[in-house]
Design a protein around this motif. Structure first.
Motif, short mmCIF file in Angstrom:
data_model
loop_
_atom_site.label_atom_id
_atom_site.label_comp_id
_atom_site.label_asym_id
_atom_site.label_seq_id
_atom_site.Cartn_x
_atom_site.Cartn_y
_atom_site.Cartn_z
N ALA A 632 0.84 -1.21 0.00
CA ALA A 632 0.00 0.00 0.00
C ALA A 632 0.87 1.26 0.00
O ALA A 632 0.59 2.23 -0.72
CB ALA A 632 -0.93 0.00 1.21
N LEU A 633 1.97 1.25 0.79
CA LEU A 633 2.88 2.39 0.84
C LEU A 633 3.58 2.59 -0.50
O LEU A 633 3.78 3.72 -0.96
CB LEU A 633 3.90 2.19 1.96
CG LEU A 633 3.35 2.25 3.39
CD1 LEU A 633 4.42 1.80 4.39
CD2 LEU A 633 2.87 3.65 3.73
N ALA A 636 1.17 4.18 -2.91
CA ALA A 636 0.99 5.60 -2.59
C ALA A 636 2.16 6.44 -3.10
O ALA A 636 1.97 7.53 -3.67
CB ALA A 636 0.82 5.78 -1.09
N VAL A 654 -5.91 -1.03 -2.11
CA VAL A 654 -5.85 -0.43 -0.77
C VAL A 654 -7.19 -0.55 -0.05
O VAL A 654 -7.25 -0.94 1.12
CB VAL A 654 -5.40 1.04 -0.85
CG1 VAL A 654 -5.52 1.72 0.52
CG2 VAL A 654 -3.96 1.12 -1.36
N THR A 658 -8.28 -2.78 3.60
CA THR A 658 -8.50 -1.83 4.69
C THR A 658 -9.57 -2.36 5.64
O THR A 658 -10.52 -3.03 5.22
CB THR A 658 -8.95 -0.46 4.12
OG1 THR A 658 -7.88 0.08 3.34
CG2 THR A 658 -9.31 0.51 5.23
N SER A 673 2.55 7.81 7.56
CA SER A 673 2.81 7.97 6.13
C SER A 673 1.81 8.95 5.56
O SER A 673 0.62 8.64 5.39
CB SER A 673 2.70 6.63 5.40
OG SER A 673 2.72 6.85 4.00
N LEU A 676 0.16 7.76 2.13
CA LEU A 676 -0.93 6.79 2.18
C LEU A 676 -2.25 7.47 2.48
O LEU A 676 -3.27 7.18 1.85
CB LEU A 676 -0.61 5.72 3.25
CG LEU A 676 -1.57 4.53 3.32
CD1 LEU A 676 -1.57 3.75 2.01
CD2 LEU A 676 -1.18 3.61 4.48
N GLY A 684 -1.87 3.51 8.05
CA GLY A 684 -1.22 2.22 8.18
C GLY A 684 -1.16 1.85 9.65
O GLY A 684 -1.08 2.72 10.53
#
Length: 705
Positions: A632-633, A636, A654, A658, A673, A676, A684
């Motif tokens: 996910a990071l 982003a 994402v 979640t 982050s 994100l 996160g």
């Protein structure tokens, strides 16, 4: 410029690559007139309403807009701003309707706020047609905006005090809602019939046909309510509350709007309604609409569903309350309620604050939108019935008529167990058939599941701490279990059509317990059994209000001797009477009517969603757990370099991975982050996750509620 000159110009200029401005404008005007035939309103406003619909896009006459259509320019000044002064020349309406109509034109793409079109106004951007400046809209736009935002229009024309401000707001949402909906329908090539019901009888006919196809005929009490909505009623679980409420739809209803407490129940009801009315007649909305439409391959229908653009609309209650809290495009959300039959299911399921918003909203809808409102629940408490009557709702089914339905039912034999649920693990494992085990917290549900899995393989777990991908799969599993043990939290209480043979549950507020009992022997074909146990620990009341839990603990022994569901209902009334003072405190505040952030507001307010998610409950926020966080990071950080298709795939990944976590967990385990959150609106969280059991608190020192 004369009227004939304007019309000729509109015939020469384009609104879309293949359609003239005149064709689009007359189309919007025609649809507006057709929509007005279906909704209650002051017919003296018709000429003003339809004329402003015709004039709404005159800013598209501008050379820069035409060049943009031809692909010669990338951007053009906003046409809603450019056309406002020209439109004002041909809008012959008495005040304050004239200014409200102009404000509606000014805001048919952007909600009203104090800085609306500030740059264009300060820059003196004008309307230019065939290289000739024909209008300077800055002063008109500024005056119209400020007259409404600063309250000058309200003061000048007597819209004073809370009631006056609310009345002006409803006038504005009539104009703006009508314009936006008409504009969208015409642009999509749709008619007013695709938005409104032809008649409430259409609903009743479809319901009767649906029941008949499943081998059912109308019950006497269902015949009794035919076409008589709105009002309120209570019926036992499994007695067809949903069909009964739909059958109450009056002939003059423009739409059906059906509200539910949760995303899960809304998805289930959406499928049911599509079977009844046909998928092309049903729209739906909730907090996970994007993901739901993605999996159906229908992302292009987002606006159609979110803004109730079909005759039958099913959604979570927040999607309606956001209209009253002036969330973006609130006038479109509110327009769906005009002349509609608004059905509110499971009204007992809300916190005091949310219930206060619902009751305020009912009052507003009845008074200003011409809405018929029907409220129902299997456990509708007596104090709430009184509040509904204060707001003008009548009892649709007489108490004595309903009492016989409850008195004739004893689907579940109730026993109070010794100790906690953990003491009953061996007993649960010896049960046959479909067994439901309900714990009040995610942590205890997970530990029970792990203990039971040591003894049996056919054990399943369902709670709110699964990522969206797994939650969807779990929901499908819950609906299809033929035998075995389902361990769950209160997510199974509301509106789910599931039927178990035996239940083991922790003590919860009496109304919640009765809802849980409704998941056992739902069809009444045999005698079900429910065992109730007291949770352990100093915080055993969580996640419930401590007073409500303690009052229920005092009453739970009386459940054991109940001879019928009528006795359960009367016990529920006693329970609510003992805690109603906490509800009254919120109801007396009348937030929607008295707060500047409620119905008195005429400008947009983007904080309504946060308000609904943080009052009277644990604040929960979306987060991606550790196993999926690295990807996910990475998505982003790579956003700027992605194609449109790659961005869609990234957003889906994402959101699918979640889940919502209480803010106190997020604050302790969050990874920081900015990318994100900025790209996807999620956080996160450094916590492990297992698709089988959900979010895991090990190594964090956290106890999951």
């Amino acid at each position: 410029m004369e009227w004939n000159e304007l019309v000729e110009l509109m015939k020469r200029k384009m609104a879309k690559p293949n359609r003239s401005l005149y064709e689009h404008s007359t189309g919007v005007e025609r649809i507006a007139r057709e929509l007005l035939r279906r909704i209650p309103h002051d017919e003296a406003l018709d000429d003003c309403l339809t004329r402003h619909a015709f004039l709404h896009d005159v800013g598209k006459l501008d050379d820069r807009f035409q060049a943009k259509l031809e692909g010669k320019l990338r951007r053009a000044p906003p046409h809603a701003y450019l056309g406002i002064e020209l439109a004002s020349r041909f809008l012959d309406c008495p005040e304050p309707c004239r200014t409200v109509a102009l404000a509606s034109i000014l805001t048919h793409h952007s909600d009203l706020h104090s800085a609306l079109y500030r740059d264009e106004i300060h820059g003196g951007v004008g309307l230019v047609v065939d290289d000739v400046p024909i209008s300077s809209p800055a002063d008109t736009a500024k005056d119209v905006r400020n007259w409404l935002v600063a309250g000058r229009l309200a003061r000048k024309y007597g819209f004073t005090g809370p009631e006056g401000e609310v009345r002006l707001r409803s006038l504005y949402t009539l104009f703006n809602g009508l314009l936006r909906v008409s504009d969208w329908l015409d642009s999509a090539g749709l008619s007013a019939d695709s938005y409104h019901l032809r008649s409430g009888s259409e609903v009743r006919k479809r319901v009767v046909e649906y029941l008949s196809s499943r081998g059912f005929s109308l019950r006497p009490y269902q015949r009794e309510v035919l076409g008589k909505g709105g009002g309120y009623f209570r019926l036992p679980t499994g007695d067809g509350k949903t069909e009964t409420s739909l059958l109450a739809t009056p002939d003059d209803s423009a739409k059906v709007v059906y509200s539910l407490p949760t995303i899960t129940t809304t998805e289930a009801m959406r499928k049911r309604f599509e079977a009844v009315f046909g998928a092309d007649r049903v729209s739906f909305a909730h907090g996970m609409l994007f993901l739901s439409l993605y999996h159906r391959g229908a992302l292009e229908e987002r606006l159609l569903h979110r803004y109730a653009m079909r005759p039958v609309f099913v959604s979570t209650i927040d999607q309606i309350l956001l209209a009253f809290l002036n969330y973006p495009r609130f006038s479109v959300r509110e327009f769906a309620l005009r002349g509609a039959h608004w059905i509110i299911d499971e009204i007992h399921a809300y916190t005091p604050f949310t219930l206060s918003l619902i009751l305020d909203g009912i009052e507003y809808a009845l008074k200003y939108l011409g809405t018929k409102v029907t409220v129902m629940s299997a456990t509708l408490p007596a104090p709430l019935k009184e509040e509904l009557e204060k707001r003008g709702l009548k009892e649709l089914l007489p108490e004595e008529r309903v009492a016989s339905r409850y008195r004739s039912r004893r689907r579940v034999r109730i026993k109070v167990g010794e100790g906690s649920l953990f003491n009953a693990v061996d007993e649960i494992c010896r049960e046959n058939g479909k067994v439901l085990v309900v714990a009040n917290t995610v942590g205890r549900a997970r530990r029970l599941y792990e203990e039971l899995r040591k003894r049996r393989d056919d054990v399943y777990l369902f709670h709110s701490r699964f990522i969206n991908r797994d939650r969807r799969r779990k929901m499908e599993l819950v609906e299809s279990i033929g035998s075995g043990i389902l361990v769950a939290t209160q997510v199974v209480e509301v509106s789910l059509d599931i039927d178990y043979d035996i239940m083991y549950t922790e003590v919860a507020p009496i109304d919640a317990l009765i809802q849980r009992l409704g998941r056992v022997n739902r069809r009444g074909r045999k005698e079900g059994v429910a065992y109730i146990f007291e949770p352990e620990g100093s915080k055993k009341h969580l996640p419930y209000n401590e007073k409500a839990f303690d009052e229920s603990l005092n009453l739970v022994g009386e459940l054991e001797g109940a001879e019928s569901e009528l006795e359960l209902l009367r016990l529920n009334d006693r329970f609510y009477s003992s805690i109603w003072d906490e509800y009254e405190r919120e109801l007396k505040k009348r937030f929607l009517w008295r707060s500047r952030d409620g119905l008195r507001r005429i400008t947009k307010w983007s904080k309504g969603e946060k308000l609904l998610s943080t009052r009277d409950t644990f604040i929960s926020l979306p987060a991606v757990p550790r196993p999926y966080l690295e990807k996910a990071l990475e998505l982003a950080s790579s956003w700027e370099d992605m194609t449109e298709r790659e961005r869609l795939d990234a957003a889906v990944y994402v959101i699918e991975h979640t889940l919502n976590v209480p803010i106190w967990i997020l604050n302790r385990a969050r990874t920081h982050s900015g990318d994100l959150y900025d790209r996807f609106g999620v956080f996160g969280i450094e916590m492990d996750y297992d698709p089988e059991v959900g979010l895991k608190e090990e190594k964090t020192g956290l106890i999951m509620f």
